[in-house]
Design a protein around this motif. Structure first.
Motif, short mmCIF file in Angstrom:
data_model
loop_
_atom_site.label_atom_id
_atom_site.label_comp_id
_atom_site.label_asym_id
_atom_site.label_seq_id
_atom_site.Cartn_x
_atom_site.Cartn_y
_atom_site.Cartn_z
N THR A 130 -51.87 -14.35 35.52
CA THR A 130 -51.05 -13.18 35.20
C THR A 130 -49.77 -13.09 36.03
N GLN A 131 -49.69 -13.78 37.16
CA GLN A 131 -48.51 -13.65 38.02
C GLN A 131 -47.23 -14.06 37.30
N GLN A 132 -46.21 -13.22 37.43
CA GLN A 132 -44.90 -13.49 36.86
C GLN A 132 -43.83 -13.20 37.93
N THR A 133 -42.64 -13.75 37.74
CA THR A 133 -41.61 -13.61 38.77
C THR A 133 -40.23 -13.30 38.20
N ILE A 134 -39.45 -12.58 38.99
CA ILE A 134 -38.02 -12.39 38.73
C ILE A 134 -37.25 -12.73 40.02
N TYR A 135 -37.92 -13.43 40.96
CA TYR A 135 -37.38 -13.60 42.31
C TYR A 135 -36.97 -15.04 42.60
N PHE A 136 -35.98 -15.17 43.48
CA PHE A 136 -35.60 -16.48 44.04
C PHE A 136 -35.07 -16.24 45.45
N ALA A 137 -35.03 -17.30 46.25
CA ALA A 137 -34.63 -17.17 47.65
C ALA A 137 -33.58 -18.21 48.02
N ILE A 138 -32.62 -17.79 48.84
CA ILE A 138 -31.54 -18.65 49.32
C ILE A 138 -31.64 -18.77 50.84
N HIS A 139 -31.59 -19.99 51.36
CA HIS A 139 -31.68 -20.23 52.79
C HIS A 139 -30.54 -19.52 53.51
N ARG A 140 -30.86 -18.93 54.66
CA ARG A 140 -29.87 -18.20 55.43
C ARG A 140 -28.69 -19.08 55.87
N ASP A 141 -28.93 -20.38 56.02
CA ASP A 141 -27.88 -21.30 56.45
C ASP A 141 -27.29 -22.09 55.30
N ALA A 142 -27.44 -21.60 54.08
CA ALA A 142 -26.79 -22.22 52.92
C ALA A 142 -25.27 -22.13 53.11
N PRO A 143 -24.50 -22.99 52.45
CA PRO A 143 -23.04 -22.94 52.60
C PRO A 143 -22.50 -21.52 52.35
N GLU A 144 -21.48 -21.13 53.11
CA GLU A 144 -20.91 -19.79 52.99
C GLU A 144 -20.41 -19.51 51.57
N ALA A 145 -19.88 -20.55 50.92
CA ALA A 145 -19.39 -20.36 49.55
C ALA A 145 -20.53 -19.98 48.60
N VAL A 146 -21.71 -20.55 48.83
CA VAL A 146 -22.88 -20.20 48.01
C VAL A 146 -23.23 -18.74 48.20
N THR A 164 -37.40 -13.15 21.32
CA THR A 164 -37.91 -11.79 21.14
C THR A 164 -38.19 -11.18 22.51
N PRO A 165 -37.20 -10.56 23.13
CA PRO A 165 -37.35 -10.03 24.50
C PRO A 165 -38.51 -9.05 24.66
N THR A 166 -38.75 -8.20 23.67
CA THR A 166 -39.80 -7.18 23.81
C THR A 166 -41.19 -7.80 23.94
N LEU A 167 -41.40 -8.99 23.36
CA LEU A 167 -42.70 -9.65 23.48
C LEU A 167 -42.90 -10.19 24.89
N LEU A 168 -41.83 -10.68 25.51
CA LEU A 168 -41.92 -11.19 26.88
C LEU A 168 -42.08 -10.06 27.89
N ALA A 169 -41.48 -8.91 27.59
CA ALA A 169 -41.40 -7.82 28.57
C ALA A 169 -42.76 -7.40 29.10
N ARG A 170 -43.75 -7.25 28.21
CA ARG A 170 -45.05 -6.74 28.65
C ARG A 170 -45.68 -7.64 29.70
N ASN A 171 -45.77 -8.97 29.44
CA ASN A 171 -46.37 -9.89 30.40
C ASN A 171 -45.58 -9.93 31.70
N LEU A 172 -44.24 -9.92 31.58
CA LEU A 172 -43.38 -10.02 32.77
C LEU A 172 -43.57 -8.82 33.69
N ILE A 173 -43.59 -7.65 33.11
CA ILE A 173 -43.65 -6.42 33.90
C ILE A 173 -45.05 -6.21 34.49
N GLN A 174 -46.08 -6.44 33.69
CA GLN A 174 -47.44 -6.21 34.17
C GLN A 174 -47.86 -7.22 35.23
N GLY A 175 -47.31 -8.43 35.18
CA GLY A 175 -47.74 -9.46 36.13
C GLY A 175 -46.78 -9.68 37.28
#
Length: 555
Positions: A384-400, A443-454
């Motif tokens: 059931t786990q779903q994600t909307i997250y990502f992480a950027i290293h603190r020492d990534a290039p300043e332009a990034v 069909t965004p509405t079909l994805l929404a339920r799984n994404l939000i609940q998980g």
């Protein structure tokens, strides 16, 4: 629902009349905590993306302090720095600091008059300008004239700013100590507090940073820090990421509080529903409730941003409110409209263009692909786990990091956790706007339920210090941007792109208002020259034009 009109929605707090403010305000626990903090003595930075409700919080805090003034004796002054961008063309940078102080003094004096506080010592303001006892009323005109001269000077050729100011003030500004030295302003405030029995002052700066170019932001924060005293506390609303603080230290010189709402907080959906309820008729709201799952889908897609929610509600209800129209809105609004607004920043700011384009490619071609693959694989595996997250290293290039900050400003991503550890290294974790993710599927509405609940913050993709996805990004410097060119370009933009009705657009064009510059060089009253444009519509159109202009500059 074809009877729903654009004018039925108030997308910006500045369009709300004071007497209507509390009728539209919907409060969360976090909102109350932020308002209570605004009313304290501590300096504050209120951080949030466009449309998250910073202005609403400041105005509600001001109203509460106004209502309790007789008991608490705390005078709250909301200072507007509108038209700051027009001072960029003024050659002497000292004028900008003087302009800010003049705006503060002008607004403070007006607030004292509005509260009906009669000065027992005539001339308390005037003596700091050496214009004689009993001449306080003249000072308001002089400060207003001084402000107007500086704001209009960039649009006039062969304009002797110094001479025009001398005509208004009777002195060169360098000879008016209170416009140059904060110590004199402190002395004035001390006199006012003593004479008027005021315990302390709170200055609220709503447009503090999204109206200023970087060099102006740095000057503002120097003044922000200099103003602090036992009698003065300052609060400023700022955008995340794109603010230039100079020597001002964000966490040492002020407390920092965020306004973004937590999607997983109990009561999130009812709170957002109430925001919509306050803006639509009972009939329309009943139809929204009847399609509750679609309603909630739009709420989550906005990721807690009231302005995005109201705009998507308007688009979805302009016809029948059904799954087909909601799906079309999600795809059009979040896949097209928001990204187009982001891309415009590169067209206006040529020096930023490579970062704007890289940021879009990074999210669309890397982060969204990785995120969707993670989510799909878990669904296929029965997890059931779903994600909307990502992480950027603190020492990534300043332009990034700068490219990510521009994405924050556009509302495409937002910071979720700063300084989280991943395998012993430090990352900043971001969340993608849910509407952006939903818009990538058929069909965004079909994805929404799984994404939000998980939804799980523990699931995300991290991009390290030297990720191969960073290749090709170029170095960036604020000095690459010629803001005079930006000003001229933006003011020539047609009014046809404004968020107003076709009828309103046609009427103001017929009256000679064809560009943003045509509107902003005048006032709300000027717009009433257009047929069927009364005071209410004129205010909304002027505010829409003004905010559209500022949002171009802020990127």
């Amino acid at each position: 629902m074809s009877n729903v009109m654009l004018d039925d929605f108030i997308f910006r707090t500045e369009d709300i009349k004071e007497e209507e403010l509390l009728d539209l305000y919907v409060e969360s626990k976090m909102d109350r905590e932020n308002i209570n903090f605004i009313k304290t003595k501590a300096p504050l930075l209120l951080v949030g993306s466009r449309g998250t409700g910073k202005t609403m919080l400041l105005r509600v805090a001001e109203k509460e302090l106004d209502d309790s003034f007789e008991q608490e004796r705390v005078l709250c002054v909301l200072v507007s720095f509108k038209k700051a961008i027009f001072l960029e063309a003024v050659e002497d940078p000292q004028y900008f600091r003087q302009w800010m102080i003049a705006k503060i003094l002008f607004t403070l004096k007006r607030k004292i008059e509005k509260k009906g506080l009669m000065l027992s010592e005539p001339g308390i303001f005037a003596r700091y300008f050496d214009i004689g006892a009993g001449q306080d009323e003249t000072l308001t005109d002089r400060l207003g004239g001084f402000i107007k001269v500086l704001e209009q000077s960039s649009r006039k050729r062969d304009f002797d700013v110094k001479n025009e100011i001398r005509k208004i003030m009777n002195y060169d500004t360098e000879d008016i100590e209170i416009l140059n030295e904060v110590d004199y302003l402190h002395a004035l405030v001390e006199d006012l507090c003593q004479v008027l029995n005021i315990d302390r002052l709170i200055f609220l700066f709503d447009e503090a940073c999204h109206n200023f170019i970087p060099s102006q932001q740095r000057q503002f924060f120097t003044l922000f820090r200099d103003l602090r005293s036992s009698l003065i506390s300052c609060k400023a609303a700022v955008y995340p990421g794109i603010t230039s603080y100079g020597t001002f230290q964000q966490f040492h010189d002020a407390s920092v509080r965020k306004v973004e709402r937590d999607l997983q907080e109990p009561g999130f959906v009812p709170l957002m529903r109430e925001i919509v309820r306050n803006q639509v008729s009972d009939e329309i709201y009943k139809k929204l409730e009847q399609q509750g799952e679609l309603f909630d889908c739009l709420i989550y897609a906005a990721t807690g941003n009231p302005r995005l929610l109201l705009k998507s509600i308007y688009l979805s209800t302009s016809k029948s409110f059904n799954s087909n129209n909601v799906n079309n809105t999600l795809k059009e609004f979040y896949r097209t409209n928001i990204w187009n607004e982001h891309t415009k920043l590169g067209e206006i700011y040529r020096g930023h263009k490579s970062l704007v384009d890289w940021g879009r490619d990074f999210i669309e071609k890397v982060v969204l692909v990785d995120t969707n693959e993670k989510n799909e694989s878990r669904i296929n595996e029965g997890r059931t786990q779903q994600t909307i997250y990502f992480a950027i290293h603190r020492d990534a290039p300043e332009a990034v990091k700068h490219a990510i900050r521009i994405l924050e400003y556009s509302g495409i991503v937002s910071i979720e956790t700063e300084g989280t550890r991943v395998r012993g290294k430090v990352f900043d974790r971001y969340q993608i706007n849910i509407g952006i993710i939903l818009s990538t599927v058929k069909t965004p509405t079909l994805l929404a339920r799984n994404l939000i609940q998980g939804l799980s913050v523990k699931l995300y993709t991290d991009y390290g210090m030297n990720s191969p996805h960073y290749q090709g990004i170029t170095h960036f410097s604020e000095d690459q941007v010629n803001f005079n060119d930006v000003i001229e370009h933006v003011l020539r933009i047609s009014v046809e792109g404004l968020d107003i009705t076709e009828f309103q657009c046609q009427r103001i064009k017929e009256a000679g208002f064809k560009t943003l510059g045509d509107i902003l060089e005048g006032s709300e009253d000027n717009l009433q020259k257009a047929v069927n444009i009364g005071p209410k519509r004129a205010r909304r159109i002027w505010n829409v034009a003004y905010n559209a202009t500022m949002e171009y500059f802020s990127g």
